[in-house]
Design a protein around this motif. Sequence first.
Motif, PDB file in Angstrom:
ATOM      1  N   GLY A 188       0.756  -1.219   0.093  1.00  0.00           N
ATOM      2  CA  GLY A 188      -0.137  -0.013   0.259  1.00  0.00           C
ATOM      3  C   GLY A 188       0.832   1.239  -0.093  1.00  0.00           C
ATOM      4  N   PHE A 189       1.945   1.263   0.847  1.00  0.00           N
ATOM      5  CA  PHE A 189       2.701   2.536   0.730  1.00  0.00           C
ATOM      6  C   PHE A 189       4.028   2.292  -0.051  1.00  0.00           C
ATOM      7  N   LEU A 249      -0.710   4.842   3.927  1.00  0.00           N
ATOM      8  CA  LEU A 249      -1.000   4.130   2.812  1.00  0.00           C
ATOM      9  C   LEU A 249      -1.427   5.075   1.465  1.00  0.00           C
ATOM     10  N   ASP A 250      -0.923   4.932   0.241  1.00  0.00           N
ATOM     11  CA  ASP A 250      -1.634   5.612  -0.613  1.00  0.00           C
ATOM     12  C   ASP A 250      -3.481   5.523  -0.756  1.00  0.00           C
ATOM     13  N   ALA A 251      -3.738   6.639  -1.137  1.00  0.00           N
ATOM     14  CA  ALA A 251      -5.343   6.745  -1.264  1.00  0.00           C
ATOM     15  C   ALA A 251      -5.896   5.683  -2.239  1.00  0.00           C
ATOM     16  N   LEU A 309       0.006   2.652  -7.514  1.00  0.00           N
ATOM     17  CA  LEU A 309      -0.577   2.049  -8.893  1.00  0.00           C
ATOM     18  C   LEU A 309      -1.847   2.991  -8.927  1.00  0.00           C
ATOM     19  N   PRO A 310      -2.622   2.793 -10.174  1.00  0.00           N
ATOM     20  CA  PRO A 310      -3.741   3.283 -10.292  1.00  0.00           C
ATOM     21  C   PRO A 310      -4.898   2.663  -9.526  1.00  0.00           C
ATOM     22  N   ALA A 311      -5.943   3.482  -9.185  1.00  0.00           N
ATOM     23  CA  ALA A 311      -7.045   2.995  -8.214  1.00  0.00           C
ATOM     24  C   ALA A 311      -7.804   1.667  -8.512  1.00  0.00           C
ATOM     25  N   GLY A 312      -8.176   0.830  -7.962  1.00  0.00           N
ATOM     26  CA  GLY A 312      -8.661  -0.333  -8.197  1.00  0.00           C
ATOM     27  C   GLY A 312      -7.775  -1.477  -8.277  1.00  0.00           C
ATOM     28  N   ILE A 313      -6.785  -1.285  -9.056  1.00  0.00           N
ATOM     29  CA  ILE A 313      -5.640  -2.409  -9.182  1.00  0.00           C
ATOM     30  C   ILE A 313      -4.805  -2.271  -7.771  1.00  0.00           C
ATOM     31  N   HIS A 314      -4.405  -1.186  -7.370  1.00  0.00           N
ATOM     32  CA  HIS A 314      -3.719  -0.931  -6.221  1.00  0.00           C
ATOM     33  C   HIS A 314      -4.482  -1.695  -4.908  1.00  0.00           C
TER      34      HIS A 314
END
Length: 396
Positions: free
Chosen positions: A128-129, A205-207, A133-138
């Motif tokens: 996560g951090f 963690l990334d959004a 990556l793009p939303a959904g895939i991440h």
Amino acid sequence: MHRIMTGNALVAVLAVLMSLILGGLLIALTDPEVASSASYFFSRPQDTLSAAWAAASGAYLALFQGSVFNFEGETFTRMIYPLTQTLTVATPLICAGLGVALAFRAGLFNIGAQGQILIGATFAGWVGFTLHLPAGIHLLLVILAGMLGGALWAGLVGVLKARTGAHEVILTIMLNYVAVNLVLYFLSTPAFQRPGSTNPISPQLDATALYPPLLGPEFRLHWGFVVAVLATVFVWWLLNRSTVGFELRAVGANATAARTAGISVSKGYILAMAIAGALAGLAGVAQVSGTEKVLTSGVAASFGFDAITVALLGRSSPWGTFAAGLLFGAFRAGGVTMQASTGTSIDIVLVVQSLIVLFIAAPPLVRSLFRLPVPGAFPAPKRSKDRTSAATGGTA
């Protein structure tokens, strides 16, 4: 009616009821008003009884307001906020409880959910951090990483159990300690520690790696609860509608008979522990990607140990475990409100939970208290009219 009276579900409900009653008595006995009125109990007993009722009912009412519905809330959002808190807390309990219950059904006593949650959260947090990556895939990769971490940690126990005969209780206890110290070590390394901080905490963690809010930003409830529901459906299907589930249940019922029937017991042990660990890893994902949004050594709290109680109360059935997770989520969410509103110690909630375990572990005690019939005992058949007439010489 006879099946209901001899079933395990009724015993579980009565165990909860008895625990709440005894918890209410403990609340009353420790209340200052009750203690004051008890000094003149024999002259005016109604004062003591009314004070005891007020103490117990007030505490449980505050528990309800803090976990289900706050009817004193100024807006509808404030009214249903306690329910969303219960569902949020229940999410990791349900996921980890399903893992413990699945292992129970395969004849394995998995008490290592705590370590499996930690390792799953570690895998999920790192993805996560670290990755961007793009939303959904991440988020999907975070979920898969968490499940993989838990599956590997529990699968190791399954392999050792299958290959060497080592007892899973000892293995899971030891691996719990290993997991805690391993996570603490990771959080002291540059790969996991937040830059510029000396505390054992990871970067945010990334959004794109977080569970989206389920009902909006006003609530903490996230889509991890939906994942928990889907996990419950999956475990139900696995145990009751799949060949793999049949084999796991056969191994749990009688390993020797299953081996005689051509079922690989070793494979069953490994598979059961791996799936159980993956479910516990989902609980770690719910914590690190839904509630906490960072990785810490305390991210698992006590969910792994509470999951054992949840699985026991749910009788190791998927939907029973789901309902038990909701109940214990309500206890945890409402305990703080109960303490703040009435001054009742939050430890009362732990006492009630412990009493539930006590009664669940002793079904004969519950059956004797409520005079329930013993499972397997059938009511005496009613004699027909003809047989009654013959027995009385035809005078009937």
